[in-house]
Structures are given as structure tokens and as C-alpha cells.
Motif scaffolding. Structure first.
Motif, PDB file in Angstrom:
ATOM      1  N   ASP A 219       0.852  -1.190   0.000  1.00 45.18           N
ATOM      2  CA  ASP A 219       0.000   0.000   0.000  1.00 45.18           C
ATOM      3  C   ASP A 219       0.883   1.233   0.000  1.00 45.18           C
ATOM      4  O   ASP A 219       2.068   1.148   0.322  1.00 45.18           O
ATOM      5  N   PRO A 220       0.341   2.398  -0.356  1.00 45.12           N
ATOM      6  CA  PRO A 220       1.145   3.616  -0.449  1.00 45.12           C
ATOM      7  C   PRO A 220       1.352   4.336   0.885  1.00 45.12           C
ATOM      8  O   PRO A 220       2.020   5.366   0.923  1.00 45.12           O
ATOM      9  N   GLY A 221       0.806   3.829   1.959  1.00 53.08           N
ATOM     10  CA  GLY A 221       0.861   4.521   3.243  1.00 53.08           C
ATOM     11  C   GLY A 221       2.240   4.541   3.870  1.00 53.08           C
ATOM     12  O   GLY A 221       3.018   3.605   3.736  1.00 53.08           O
ATOM     13  N   GLU A 222       2.510   5.619   4.595  1.00 54.04           N
ATOM     14  CA  GLU A 222       3.782   5.769   5.293  1.00 54.04           C
ATOM     15  C   GLU A 222       3.733   5.160   6.692  1.00 54.04           C
ATOM     16  O   GLU A 222       4.761   4.860   7.274  1.00 54.04           O
ATOM     17  N   GLY A 223       2.530   4.982   7.257  1.00 51.40           N
ATOM     18  CA  GLY A 223       2.397   4.433   8.609  1.00 51.40           C
ATOM     19  C   GLY A 223       2.880   3.000   8.673  1.00 51.40           C
ATOM     20  O   GLY A 223       2.676   2.219   7.742  1.00 51.40           O
ATOM     21  N   LEU A 224       3.541   2.665   9.766  1.00 50.91           N
ATOM     22  CA  LEU A 224       4.108   1.331   9.908  1.00 50.91           C
ATOM     23  C   LEU A 224       3.190   0.449  10.759  1.00 50.91           C
ATOM     24  O   LEU A 224       2.605   0.921  11.733  1.00 50.91           O
ATOM     25  N   PRO A 225       3.074  -0.833  10.403  1.00 49.63           N
ATOM     26  CA  PRO A 225       2.197  -1.723  11.161  1.00 49.63           C
ATOM     27  C   PRO A 225       2.768  -2.026  12.542  1.00 49.63           C
ATOM     28  O   PRO A 225       3.963  -2.288  12.676  1.00 49.63           O
ATOM     29  N   ALA A 226       1.925  -1.956  13.537  1.00 49.98           N
ATOM     30  CA  ALA A 226       2.342  -2.275  14.907  1.00 49.98           C
ATOM     31  C   ALA A 226       1.148  -2.877  15.633  1.00 49.98           C
ATOM     32  O   ALA A 226       0.069  -2.287  15.650  1.00 49.98           O
ATOM     33  N   PRO A 227       1.317  -4.073  16.207  1.00 49.93           N
ATOM     34  CA  PRO A 227       0.218  -4.672  16.967  1.00 49.93           C
ATOM     35  C   PRO A 227      -0.191  -3.755  18.125  1.00 49.93           C
ATOM     36  O   PRO A 227       0.645  -3.090  18.727  1.00 49.93           O
ATOM     37  N   ARG A 228      -1.492  -3.701  18.376  1.00 46.81           N
ATOM     38  CA  ARG A 228      -2.019  -2.900  19.482  1.00 46.81           C
ATOM     39  C   ARG A 228      -2.647  -3.816  20.509  1.00 46.81           C
ATOM     40  O   ARG A 228      -2.996  -4.953  20.217  1.00 46.81           O
ATOM     41  N   ASP A 229      -2.806  -3.287  21.697  1.00 42.81           N
ATOM     42  CA  ASP A 229      -3.573  -3.979  22.725  1.00 42.81           C
ATOM     43  C   ASP A 229      -4.936  -3.316  22.756  1.00 42.81           C
ATOM     44  O   ASP A 229      -5.097  -2.245  23.348  1.00 42.81           O
ATOM     45  N   PRO A 230      -5.933  -3.931  22.086  1.00 45.43           N
ATOM     46  CA  PRO A 230      -7.223  -3.264  21.944  1.00 45.43           C
ATOM     47  C   PRO A 230      -8.043  -3.211  23.231  1.00 45.43           C
ATOM     48  O   PRO A 230      -8.983  -2.433  23.329  1.00 45.43           O
ATOM     49  N   GLY A 231      -7.713  -4.031  24.192  1.00 44.85           N
ATOM     50  CA  GLY A 231      -8.499  -4.046  25.426  1.00 44.85           C
ATOM     51  C   GLY A 231      -9.785  -4.840  25.262  1.00 44.85           C
ATOM     52  O   GLY A 231     -10.221  -5.159  24.149  1.00 44.85           O
ATOM     53  N   ASP A 232     -10.384  -5.156  26.385  1.00 48.37           N
ATOM     54  CA  ASP A 232     -11.629  -5.921  26.371  1.00 48.37           C
ATOM     55  C   ASP A 232     -12.752  -5.108  25.740  1.00 48.37           C
ATOM     56  O   ASP A 232     -12.882  -3.923  25.988  1.00 48.37           O
ATOM     57  N   GLY A 233     -13.547  -5.756  24.941  1.00 44.04           N
ATOM     58  CA  GLY A 233     -14.721  -5.125  24.346  1.00 44.04           C
ATOM     59  C   GLY A 233     -14.453  -4.287  23.113  1.00 44.04           C
ATOM     60  O   GLY A 233     -15.382  -3.819  22.481  1.00 44.04           O
ATOM     61  N   ALA A 234     -13.207  -4.074  22.751  1.00 40.51           N
ATOM     62  CA  ALA A 234     -12.900  -3.281  21.558  1.00 40.51           C
ATOM     63  C   ALA A 234     -13.309  -4.059  20.313  1.00 40.51           C
ATOM     64  O   ALA A 234     -13.164  -5.279  20.243  1.00 40.51           O
ATOM     65  N   GLU A 235     -13.829  -3.339  19.329  1.00 44.04           N
ATOM     66  CA  GLU A 235     -14.272  -3.983  18.088  1.00 44.04           C
ATOM     67  C   GLU A 235     -13.202  -3.977  17.021  1.00 44.04           C
ATOM     68  O   GLU A 235     -13.353  -4.616  15.987  1.00 44.04           O
ATOM     69  N   THR A 236     -12.115  -3.249  17.227  1.00 47.74           N
ATOM     70  CA  THR A 236     -11.019  -3.201  16.259  1.00 47.74           C
ATOM     71  C   THR A 236      -9.695  -3.342  17.002  1.00 47.74           C
ATOM     72  O   THR A 236      -9.653  -3.311  18.226  1.00 47.74           O
ATOM     73  N   GLY A 237      -8.619  -3.485  16.234  1.00 45.36           N
ATOM     74  CA  GLY A 237      -7.291  -3.505  16.824  1.00 45.36           C
ATOM     75  C   GLY A 237      -6.675  -4.872  17.013  1.00 45.36           C
ATOM     76  O   GLY A 237      -5.590  -4.992  17.574  1.00 45.36           O
ATOM     77  N   ARG A 238      -7.329  -5.915  16.519  1.00 49.50           N
ATOM     78  CA  ARG A 238      -6.802  -7.269  16.702  1.00 49.50           C
ATOM     79  C   ARG A 238      -6.203  -7.873  15.435  1.00 49.50           C
ATOM     80  O   ARG A 238      -5.738  -9.004  15.442  1.00 49.50           O
ATOM     81  N   GLY A 239      -6.209  -7.134  14.347  1.00 48.47           N
ATOM     82  CA  GLY A 239      -5.800  -7.672  13.051  1.00 48.47           C
ATOM     83  C   GLY A 239      -4.414  -8.275  13.015  1.00 48.47           C
ATOM     84  O   GLY A 239      -4.227  -9.390  12.541  1.00 48.47           O
ATOM     85  N   LEU A 240      -3.420  -7.558  13.515  1.00 50.23           N
ATOM     86  CA  LEU A 240      -2.055  -8.087  13.457  1.00 50.23           C
ATOM     87  C   LEU A 240      -1.845  -9.241  14.419  1.00 50.23           C
ATOM     88  O   LEU A 240      -1.008 -10.111  14.179  1.00 50.23           O
ATOM     89  N   HIS A 241      -2.624  -9.292  15.489  1.00 54.83           N
ATOM     90  CA  HIS A 241      -2.573 -10.467  16.375  1.00 54.83           C
ATOM     91  C   HIS A 241      -3.102 -11.698  15.640  1.00 54.83           C
ATOM     92  O   HIS A 241      -2.565 -12.795  15.786  1.00 54.83           O
ATOM     93  N   ILE A 242      -4.151 -11.516  14.858  1.00 60.87           N
ATOM     94  CA  ILE A 242      -4.694 -12.613  14.045  1.00 60.87           C
ATOM     95  C   ILE A 242      -3.657 -13.067  13.023  1.00 60.87           C
ATOM     96  O   ILE A 242      -3.431 -14.266  12.840  1.00 60.87           O
ATOM     97  N   VAL A 243      -3.006 -12.108  12.363  1.00 67.42           N
ATOM     98  CA  VAL A 243      -1.970 -12.439  11.387  1.00 67.42           C
ATOM     99  C   VAL A 243      -0.867 -13.260  12.049  1.00 67.42           C
ATOM    100  O   VAL A 243      -0.430 -14.282  11.518  1.00 67.42           O
ATOM    101  N   GLU A 244      -0.439 -12.840  13.226  1.00 64.83           N
ATOM    102  CA  GLU A 244       0.616 -13.547  13.945  1.00 64.83           C
ATOM    103  C   GLU A 244       0.195 -14.965  14.338  1.00 64.83           C
ATOM    104  O   GLU A 244       0.988 -15.905  14.262  1.00 64.83           O
ATOM    105  N   CYS A 245      -1.048 -15.129  14.747  1.00 61.82           N
ATOM    106  CA  CYS A 245      -1.536 -16.445  15.190  1.00 61.82           C
ATOM    107  C   CYS A 245      -1.710 -17.434  14.041  1.00 61.82           C
ATOM    108  O   CYS A 245      -1.486 -18.628  14.222  1.00 61.82           O
ATOM    109  N   PHE A 246      -2.108 -16.971  12.878  1.00 59.14           N
ATOM    110  CA  PHE A 246      -2.455 -17.883  11.791  1.00 59.14           C
ATOM    111  C   PHE A 246      -1.340 -18.091  10.775  1.00 59.14           C
ATOM    112  O   PHE A 246      -1.431 -18.992   9.952  1.00 59.14           O
ATOM    113  N   SER A 247      -0.279 -17.294  10.819  1.00 54.46           N
ATOM    114  CA  SER A 247       0.839 -17.472   9.888  1.00 54.46           C
ATOM    115  C   SER A 247       2.054 -17.984  10.661  1.00 54.46           C
ATOM    116  O   SER A 247       2.100 -17.897  11.882  1.00 54.46           O
TER     117      SER A 247
END
Length: 178
Positions: A122-150
């Protein structure tokens, strides 16, 4: 070797990766046997198109057993690219394609030996970094999923690559049973 490169993804870019644990495509013996690339527009339906492309490609390569895990990771990486790597992406505003034209996100799948790698540019300058979304958060788990399944994942900036800006985020998979 099968190559689908309508998107203009630089396949040489895939070999810039220095993946931990010997997961580099260059570290496994033999030649690259298959490459498939898909350009994706800045629209919500691009996530489904990417999943379908990945599943169809794996079926053609005889690696359909990876389809569920790889499709889930592709969904996360493409969603992140659209939301964080494309200005005005589906994560912001009423018009998911505002401020963008063409196909700013590209998905590449590469098979070499017993491994399949997916890479999303992608053309974005932002770098990917896993976040701690906290309980009940609806977003922020994507890179954790990537790490678990690859088996491994990472990213590299495209600075210094002629005519390219942004980054590539990749995930590596081992084909089971081979």
C-alpha cells in the motif's frame, strides 16, 4: 512459473525480505514455482475480492488446505492497507475511495517449495504495529490474528525502490502435509 502481474507489483520486492527463522523465500531450495498478483481498488468489496483471489489461487496451486488461514490473514492485511495505508480509505468518511484513484493496494501470493507467502503493498507511510485493543474493543486485533495464523510475518518500507512509496506487509505459511 505462473505470473499474473496486471497490478505491476514488483516481484523483485518480495526477495528483499529478511524473514526470521529461515522463512525467507530465498532460503528454501528450488525455484519460485508460482506467483499471482491482484490489484485492489480503495473499496470495501476489495477485501472479499482479495479473499476470493487467494482461495482460487491456492486451489489452482494444489494448496487449498491453506485457504481458511490464508484467507483470514489476507482479509486482515487488505483491511489494514485500506484503512491505514490509503488516504480516505474505508475506515474514514462517507466515500471509501475519496482522494484515491486506480489500484493503490496490491496483493501478491508467491509459492516456493512448501511455503506460500502473501504480501500486501500500500502507499501509506504508517508502519504496522500490533495494538492492545483491550476488552470489548471492536477493532485492533488484526495483526494479532496475522501472527496467530501465519508462521511468520513482517513488513518493509519501499523507500529506495524506484517508483515505489509506502510499504509491503507480508505473512508466510507452510503448506501442511507436504
Amino acid at each position: 512459473m505462473t505470473a499474473v502481474s496486471a497490478a505491476g507489483f514488483s516481484v523483485a520486492t518480495l526477495f528483499r525480505m529478511d524473514m526470521p527463522g529461515g522463512d525467507s523465500p530465498a532460503s528454501e531450495g528450488g525455484a519460485v514455482t508460482d506467483i499471482a498478483v491482484r490489484a485492489l481498488g480503495p473499496r470495501r468489496d476489495s477485501v472479499k475480492a482479495a479473499r476470493d483471489f487467494a482461495a482460487d489461487t491456492l486451489a489452482r496451486w494444489g494448496a487449498a488446505q491453506l485457504s481458511d488461514d490464508l484467507s483470514l490473514v489476507v482479509s486482515e492485511l487488505v483491511t489494514n492497507a485500506l484503512c491505514h495505508g490509503v488516504a480516505g480509505g474505508p475506515g474514514g468518511g462517507d466515500d471509501p475511495g475519496a482522494g484515491t484513484v486506480g489500484h493503490p493496494v496490491q496483493l501478491a501470493l508467491l509459492r516456493k517449495g512448501m511455503r506460500v507467502m502473501c504480501a500486501v503493498q500500500d502507499p501509506g507511510e504508517g508502519l504496522p504495529a500490533p495494538r492492545d485493543p483491550g476488552d470489548g474493543a471492536e477493532t485492533g486485533r488484526g495483526l494479532h490474528i496475522v501472527e496467530c495464523f501465519s508462521s511468520s510475518w513482517g513488513w518493509f518500507p519501499l523507500t529506495g525502490v524506484a517508483g515505489r512509496t509506502g510499504k509491503v506487509v507480508w505473512a508466510m505459511f507452510r503448506i501442511p502435509g507436504q
